[in-house]
Write a protein that holds these residues in place. Structure first.
Motif, PDB file in Angstrom:
ATOM      1  N   ALA A  20     -10.879  -0.745   4.180  1.00 56.41           N
ATOM      2  CA  ALA A  20      -9.794  -0.369   3.268  1.00 56.41           C
ATOM      3  C   ALA A  20      -9.800   1.132   3.006  1.00 56.41           C
ATOM      4  CB  ALA A  20      -9.934  -1.141   1.951  1.00 56.41           C
ATOM      5  N   LEU A  21     -10.982   1.698   2.799  1.00 59.42           N
ATOM      6  CA  LEU A  21     -11.086   3.146   2.570  1.00 59.42           C
ATOM      7  C   LEU A  21     -10.615   3.923   3.795  1.00 59.42           C
ATOM      8  CD1 LEU A  21     -12.019   5.547   0.858  1.00 59.42           C
ATOM      9  CD2 LEU A  21     -14.325   5.208   1.778  1.00 59.42           C
TER      10      LEU A  21
ATOM     11  N   THR B 150      -6.939   2.571  -1.596  1.00 56.37           N
ATOM     12  CA  THR B 150      -8.068   1.779  -1.105  1.00 56.37           C
ATOM     13  C   THR B 150      -8.081   0.396  -1.748  1.00 56.37           C
ATOM     14  OG1 THR B 150      -9.385   3.789  -0.755  1.00 56.37           O
ATOM     15  CG2 THR B 150     -10.575   1.693  -0.883  1.00 56.37           C
TER      16      THR B 150
ATOM     17  N   SER C 126       0.838  -1.210   0.000  1.00 54.20           N
ATOM     18  CA  SER C 126       0.000   0.000   0.000  1.00 54.20           C
ATOM     19  C   SER C 126       0.868   1.252   0.000  1.00 54.20           C
ATOM     20  CB  SER C 126      -0.925  -0.008   1.220  1.00 54.20           C
ATOM     21  OG  SER C 126      -1.743  -1.158   1.231  1.00 54.20           O
TER      22      SER C 126
ATOM     23  N   ALA D 190      -6.791   3.654   4.025  1.00 52.69           N
ATOM     24  CA  ALA D 190      -6.139   4.452   2.987  1.00 52.69           C
ATOM     25  C   ALA D 190      -6.218   5.943   3.312  1.00 52.69           C
ATOM     26  CB  ALA D 190      -6.787   4.166   1.636  1.00 52.69           C
ATOM     27  N   TYR D 191      -7.391   6.398   3.700  1.00 56.11           N
ATOM     28  CA  TYR D 191      -7.571   7.830   3.974  1.00 56.11           C
ATOM     29  C   TYR D 191      -6.732   8.276   5.167  1.00 56.11           C
ATOM     30  CZ  TYR D 191      -9.871  12.247   5.078  1.00 56.11           C
ATOM     31  OH  TYR D 191     -10.122  13.567   5.365  1.00 56.11           O
TER      32      TYR D 191
END
Length: 309
Positions: free
Chosen positions: A180-181, A105, A83, A184-185
């Motif tokens: 996941a969102l 994401t 990631s 990531a954020y």
């Protein structure tokens, strides 16, 4: 990574990752917060030396984390490492910030799904099933305690709770997307200030109020709504696909709805603190969240912002 500078920095970034990794595992309470910084060494190294060299760093991180901890640590290293490489590669190319968020994401989502499948197939560990089982046992224990005290819950309430557990089981893919969102954020949010201090160009994030999702999502949502009218049997593949698409689209439209509200607040010069407080309230009230999603659909489908202007 032939030159000495790259090798030296690789060793430094590897050491930083290992320290952060050990802290995330063994430091109570703060482990989840520290884990948000795990992709950072890979982001920095990728932006400076490219993703090919970063893959060598990732290999070393997997090996070292496995040696100093357990085999499961290798999966965590792969998730945060890949990631971080994705985020660093796209930031180095000055890609749109929302494109970076989308790619990150996807990277987190792929890793979460792979880790979940591996944990079931090879370690016979189903975290979702175990969590639902614990919730069910706790609920029924509470029901028995209430019944022994002379208070009986309505059968409708018990049936509704059990139905909710089944829905959670079916929407596991949606939960993975949300996780996941969020990863990531939050990873990008905590990394960008540090990258700026290191004098790495990360571009500028467009204001959230300017976010506009593709209008095609409205048509996809209409197709999913039509599919819900068909008698799909619970537990079938078609049922799981439809219900997860429904909830994922609801999530996207809620984000679009919040973006419109932020745009409206900006136009009306409403204090940002009020807007943020309202957002937090809406997140904990399902009915309001549903209304926000409807507002997002209207904003996309009927270009509501132009009417506001």
């Amino acid at each position: 990574m032939r030159n000495t500078y790259a090798l030296t920095e690789a060793a430094i970034q590897l050491a930083i990752f290992i320290v952060l990794f050990l802290a995330s595992v063994y430091v109570p309470l703060f482990g989840m917060i520290i884990s948000l910084f795990l992709p950072l060494p890979f982001i920095v190294f990728t932006m400076r030396h490219g993703y090919r060299s970063a893959l060598v760093l990732l290999t070393a991180a997997v090996i070292v984390s496995t040696v100093i901890s357990t085999l499961l640590s290798a999966f965590a290293a792969v998730m945060f490492g890949t990631s971080g490489i994705v985020i660093g590669a796209l930031l180095a190319k000055q890609k749109n910030q929302y494109a970076v968020l989308a790619a990150a994401t996807v990277a987190f989502l792929v890793n979460i799904v792979i880790n979940y499948v591996i944990s079931i197939k090879f370690f016979e560990l189903d975290i979702i099933a175990q969590t639902l089982s614990m919730l069910s046992d706790s609920f029924h224990t509470a029901v028995q305690v209430m019944e022994s005290a002379g208070k009986k819950l309505p059968e409708e309430t018990i049936a509704r709770f059990e139905q909710g557990l089944r829905v959670i089981k079916y929407v596991t893919p949606t939960l993975f997307v949300i996780a996941a969102l969020a990863f990531a954020y939050l990873t990008i949010i905590v990394s960008v200030p540090i990258l700026k201090r290191l004098k790495l160009s990360v571009g500028t994030w467009p204001p959230f109020r300017q976010l506009m999702l593709p209008r095609q999502l409205v048509w996809y949502y209409l197709l999913v709504l039509i599919a819900t009218f068909f008698p799909l049997e619970q537990g079938t593949f078609a049922f799981i696909v439809v219900i997860n698409l429904y909830y994922v689209l609801q999530l996207l439209f809620a984000i679009q709805g919040f973006s419109f509200l932020y745009y409206l607040a900006y136009r009306k010069q409403i204090a940002k603190g009020i807007v943020v407080a309202g957002t937090i309230v809406c997140l904990f009230v399902p009915f309001l969240l549903y209304l926000i999603a409807i507002l997002g659909i209207i904003d996309l489908g009927f270009e509501l912002r132009k009417r506001v202007q």
